[in-house]
Design an enzyme around this catalytic site. Structure first.
Site, PDB file in Angstrom:
ATOM      1  N   LYS A 114       7.090  -0.236  -9.187  1.00 42.74           N
ATOM      2  CA  LYS A 114       7.617   0.740  -8.231  1.00 42.74           C
ATOM      3  C   LYS A 114       7.664   2.105  -8.908  1.00 42.74           C
ATOM      4  CE  LYS A 114      11.540   1.322  -5.069  1.00 42.74           C
ATOM      5  NZ  LYS A 114      12.816   0.706  -4.609  1.00 42.74           N
ATOM      6  N   ASP A 160      21.692  -0.937   2.314  1.00 40.74           N
ATOM      7  CA  ASP A 160      20.359  -0.802   2.912  1.00 40.74           C
ATOM      8  C   ASP A 160      19.760  -2.167   3.235  1.00 40.74           C
ATOM      9  OD1 ASP A 160      18.172   0.684   3.849  1.00 40.74           O
ATOM     10  OD2 ASP A 160      17.128   0.511   1.929  1.00 40.74           O
TER      11      ASP A 160
END
Length: 319
Positions: free
Chosen positions: A35, A135
């Site tokens: 990432k 989230d």
């Protein structure tokens, strides 16, 4: 986000490789996520990177993705984590064939895995820390080859120290998925553990219905998506109308398969706690401890029914 394979030697059993040339050793390969956070334009990307790094470096739980490594060099900010071989729950919800493989028992276990992870973050971290993921949606649920779930993506997580009140004032200008956001948090900016509970409840309904919360089939009935539709159906006693057709067919009286279909008591417990999770206000929602307890209770009813069915089948064969 990138995918790659890493070759490595058997570090789990170092004594077996002592004195052997590396060229003669076989390598193990694992697929990992890389990432990469965008080169810094403002402080936001750097803040997201270090938040996720801090979380992954401080948590250790079998239902939370594992940090493998990271890089901070110049403007580069990179995290390397394990990859779930079956992708994310979010992608599975968009794949009819994948959802068809998910029996009611497997769906329950995915929910239980997620509940274990959130319960750990909310109540069981070391040094009495508490964390709110903030989230949660189906794309945060990574699934392995056995459909076991691990929570991932912690860049928006919020740590609360032991002496702080059980909430944080955290206003956001954007949300990755508006259909999973706690309405009270969106309105007041008060982020609480119950905000995660709400988002998790939406995921539970998605698993039950086999569709993403923002699917057009729900938006045609309500701009708020699946949550509003499921609340209405639960109140009207018509929840069976939104259940995944595959699951519904296998749970029906005429074609009921206790191995693939849902035990009615198990389904009722699941529906009841999911509906409590998505209550409009935070104080009406259960804790993740309660949610986990109810999901495990639902699994007991399901597994007991399957075991009873198998005993009957074996008895008929032997007789």
């Amino acid at each position: 986000m990138y995918l790659t394979e890493l070759g490595h030697f058997n570090k789990e059993n170092p004594s077996s490789i002592e004195g052997i040339s590396k060229s003669k050793l076989s390598k193990r390969h694992n697929t990992v996520f890389i990432k990469r956070f965008l080169p810094i334009v403002d402080e936001l990307e750097e803040e997201l990177f270090f938040t996720e790094l801090e979380v992954l470096a401080s948590v250790k739980h079998h239902n939370i993705v594992t940090l493998i490594g990271f890089c901070v060099e110049g403007f580069e900010r990179i995290l390397v984590t394990e990859k779930s071989s079956n992708g994310s729950l979010g992608h599975s919800l968009g794949n009819v064939k994948k959802m068809h493989n998910l029996t009611w028992e497997k769906r329950l276990k995915i929910c239980i895995d997620g509940a274990h992870a959130l319960n750990y973050l909310h109540y069981e971290m070391a040094d009495k820390k508490m964390m709110i993921h903030s989230d949660i949606d189906p794309f945060r649920f990574g699934l392995d080859e056995n459909w076991r779930a691990k929570i991932e993506d912690f860049e928006l997580a919020v740590f609360l120290p032991p002496n702080q009140k059980d909430e944080a004032l955290c206003r956001r200008t954007y949300y990755k998925s508006m259909y999973h956001v706690d309405p009270e948090y969106a309105k007041t900016g008060k982020l609480k553990r119950e905000s995660d509970v709400y988002s998790f409840g939406v995921v539970m309904f998605e698993i039950l219905c086999g569709r993403n919360a923002g699917d057009q089939i729900y938006l045609k009935q309500s701009e708020k998506g699946l949550v509003h539709v499921s609340r209405q159906n639960f109140s009207n006693g018509t929840t069976e109308d939104i259940i995944d057709p595959i699951l519904k067919e296998e749970t029906g009286k005429k074609s009921y398969s206790p191995i693939r279909g849902a035990n009615k008591d198990s389904l009722y417990i699941f529906l009841k706690v999911a509906n409590r999770c998505v209550a409009e206000t935070q104080d009406q929602r259960p804790t993740m401890k309660v949610v986990l307890n109810q999901l495990e209770k639902a699994l007991v009813f399901q597994v007991s029914q399957v075991c009873l069915c198998l005993c009957v089948i074996i008895g008929c064969i032997l007789s």
